[in-house]
Design an enzyme around this catalytic site. Structure first.
Site, mmCIF file in Angstrom:
data_model
loop_
_atom_site.group_PDB
_atom_site.id
_atom_site.type_symbol
_atom_site.label_atom_id
_atom_site.label_comp_id
_atom_site.label_asym_id
_atom_site.label_seq_id
_atom_site.Cartn_x
_atom_site.Cartn_y
_atom_site.Cartn_z
ATOM 1 N N GLU A 4 -48.819 -5.968 -27.396
ATOM 2 C CA GLU A 4 -48.557 -5.996 -25.952
ATOM 3 C C GLU A 4 -47.079 -5.683 -25.714
ATOM 4 O OE1 GLU A 4 -48.513 -9.935 -24.117
ATOM 5 O OE2 GLU A 4 -49.599 -9.132 -22.397
ATOM 6 N N PHE A 47 -44.072 -16.853 -16.993
ATOM 7 C CA PHE A 47 -43.124 -16.463 -15.937
ATOM 8 C C PHE A 47 -43.724 -15.487 -14.941
ATOM 9 C CE2 PHE A 47 -42.587 -12.697 -18.609
ATOM 10 C CZ PHE A 47 -42.403 -11.705 -17.653
ATOM 11 N N CYS A 92 -50.682 -9.608 -16.702
ATOM 12 C CA CYS A 92 -51.643 -9.675 -17.810
ATOM 13 C C CYS A 92 -52.875 -8.840 -17.506
ATOM 14 C CB CYS A 92 -52.048 -11.109 -18.080
ATOM 15 S SG CYS A 92 -52.916 -11.814 -16.699
ATOM 16 N N LYS A 112 -45.855 -27.846 -16.364
ATOM 17 C CA LYS A 112 -44.651 -27.403 -17.080
ATOM 18 C C LYS A 112 -44.585 -25.885 -16.875
ATOM 19 C CE LYS A 112 -42.981 -25.556 -20.172
ATOM 20 N NZ LYS A 112 -42.146 -24.331 -19.955
ATOM 21 N N GLU A 171 -39.635 -21.602 -17.693
ATOM 22 C CA GLU A 171 -38.236 -21.926 -17.430
ATOM 23 C C GLU A 171 -37.481 -20.708 -16.875
ATOM 24 O OE1 GLU A 171 -39.904 -21.578 -20.152
ATOM 25 O OE2 GLU A 171 -38.696 -21.295 -21.956
ATOM 26 N N SER A 188 -48.339 -16.035 -23.849
ATOM 27 C CA SER A 188 -48.586 -15.048 -24.899
ATOM 28 C C SER A 188 -49.538 -15.627 -25.959
ATOM 29 C CB SER A 188 -47.258 -14.619 -25.518
ATOM 30 O OG SER A 188 -46.516 -15.750 -25.878
#
Ligand code: NAD
Length: 498
Positions: free
Chosen positions: A383, A149, A281, A173, A176, A226
């Site tokens: 994290e 995301f 990240c 993909k 969402e 992740s």
């Protein structure tokens, strides 16, 4: 309620699963749209469309493919404001940051504009008597990308920009949580002149990810997200013989040496730790001052900066960061802050109580600062991915090099120092994939490549740049010998009267 549909074979396709994901406006906390979650059949329809398109797309010469990229770059620039606003409205990052997200993806498209040069093969004349050897790079076929995301524009473009330029077709993909921009990116790509089916978007969750991983016509999968899911995607994808690159989570350290330019370091650390609410990240959630004097000075200066930091709605041009992406994520970050307290770290600033006037239901969090964080703590090892900065004090340079080197993640790291010798030693020894020297967020430019080490990256090829070209192509090597005989026998020599 607005429905966000798939984009298959050049057009919007309504999903049939009856399953939806909620898309929030993180500023207000309201659900603003529903995203349709694909069935296995819808994933297959996207793959079949890509498969059909690939037969002809691979035959389009590289220069013509590059022309589509040139036009795409132009369209992205022309639509920058609209895309950035759409991105901020679903992600929550401030509009200036969304423009950065799009810009860094656009730079990969610029790299892809030069694909004819990158695809030139190798040639050896006379490898044996009358024998020549040459190697070429050919596309793999249908490739898939699964994206997180936090960079809904940049990361898809890291992948499909290179994959398509080298002659593959693509099924994306996206996350969402913020799916609108990826669909718009695909629409613009068609507008740029790509034939239908070259870039498809299917929305979904684990079901559609698994369908892509198991699909026999998908030849390569690029994943960013992740680490546990990255590892899963890597294992499942490679088990069916696919080429997989899977980038995972991160816990990047910023080392502050006693001789660092403290004004610059503090400014850089503030932006890298709290920018985009820490949901990058390549953020710097851990800062490692070397020596107690450096630690005290850094802490004081960070505190002063935190007091003036402005958190606001994503459309507020004066805001330095906006809300986190969802209520669940806000809860997760809050739980980590509580865990840090329970583990015995010193909570210097607590961002949990923050509320923005008029937006009390938004997913806002104030900046949090911990000091005296220890390497044994879960909050150090895991994290957090929120606006939380942890100070881990080191007594020596060696200790500071060891911290990021021994951490389970190895995405990015930065050292702040005025000493070239120390910087060089650090760069050489640290066990991390991307290193900044007085640069807080060392995301490589598009003609280099992006990739972390250890649990930050599974697979051995980085994203974009020449590494991307290698990932999305396979090498064919030809050894050719022509029949012996006099060249004068050839019908192609210039005719003479002899
Ligand atoms: P995520 O792992 O939750 O989701 C990533 C993708 O995987 C999404 O498309 C999601 O739909 C899909 N997914 C989720 N659960 C799945 C499951 N059980 N099986 C199969 N697929 C699944 O990550 P996120 O929360 O969207 O993004 C944040 C994470 O991404 C952070 O860990 C961050 O560090 C990481 N990240 C890494 C990089 C990098 O380059 N290393 C870049 C950006 C983000």
């Amino acid at each position: 309620m607005r429905d966000i549909t798939h984009f298959i074979d050049g057009q919007s396709v309504a999903g049939t699963s009856g399953r939806y994901g909620e898309v929030f406006n993180p500023n207000t906390g309201e659900v603003q749209a529903r995203v349709q979650l694909a069935t296995v059949g819808e994933v297959d329809a996207a793959v079949q469309s890509a498969l059909r398109a690939q037969q002809t797309w691979a035959l389009v010469n590289p220069q013509r493919r590059a022309r589509v990229m040139f036009e795409y770059k132009r369209l992205l620039e022309a639509n920058m404001n609209e895309l950035a606003e759409m991105l901020s409205a679903e992600h929550g990052k401030v509009v200036a940051d969304s423009k950065g997200d799009i810009q860094r993806g656009l730079e990969v498209i610029e790299f892809a504009c030069g694909i004819p040069q990158a695809l030139k093969g190798e040639y050896t004349e006379g490898a044996g008597p009358g024998i020549d050897v040459y190697s070429m790079r050919q596309p793999l076929g249908v490739c898939a990308g699964i994206t997180p995301f936090n960079f809904p524009a940049m990361i898809p473009m890291w992948m499909f920009g290179v994959a398509i330029a080298v002659g593959n077709t693509f099924v994306l993909k996206p996350s969402e949580k913020d799916p609108s921009v990826p669909v718009r990116l695909a629409e613009l790509f068609m507008e740029a002149g790509a034939p239908k089916g070259v870039l498809n978007v299917v929305h979904g969750d684990k079901l559609s990810v698994d369908a892509l991983l198991d699909h026999p016509d998908v030849k390569a999968v690029s994943f960013v997200g992740s680490s546990d899911i990255a590892q899963y995607v890597y294992a499942r994808g490679t088990a069916t013989g696919k080429r997989v690159q899977a980038m995972g989570g991160a816990k990047n350290h910023g080392i502050v040496m006693p001789d660092a330019n403290m004004d610059q370091a503090v400014k850089d650390i503030m932006g890298a730790a709290y920018g985009s609410a820490g949901e990058r990240c390549m953020a710097l959630p851990v800062v490692v001052p070397v020596g107690q004097k450096t630690a005290e000075e850094l802490r004081e200066r960070l505190l002063a900066e935190i007091e003036t930091l402005k958190v606001g709605v994503s459309t507020d041009a004066a805001a330095q960061y906006g809300p986190v992406v969802s209520a669940a994520h806000k809860q997760k970050v809050s739980d980590y802050i509580q865990l840090g307290v329970d583990e015995g770290a010193e909570l210097v600033v607590d961002g949990r109580g923050f509320a923005l006037q008029g937006y009390e239901k938004g997913f806002f969090m104030g900046p949090t600062l911990f000091d005296h964080v220890k390497t044994s703590m879960r909050t150090y090892n895991e994290e957090i991915f929120g606006p939380v900065l942890q100070i881990v004090r080191a007594d020596s340079f060696d200790e500071a090099v060891a911290l990021p080197s021994q951490h389970q993640y190895g995405n990015g790291v930065a050292i702040f120092t005025g000493n070239g010798r120390a910087a060089r030693e650090f760069v050489s020894r640290v066990q991390v994939g991307m290193v900044g020297v007085n640069v807080p967020i060392p995301v490589p430019v598009s003609y280099h490549s992006f990739g972390g080490w250890k649990r930050s990256g599974f697979g051995d090829t980085n994203q974009y740049g020449m590494e991307g070209v290698r990932f999305y192509t396979k090498v064919k090597t030809v050894t050719a010998r022509w029949p012996e005989g006099s060249v004068e026998d050839s019908a192609f020599v210039i005719p003479t009267m002899k």
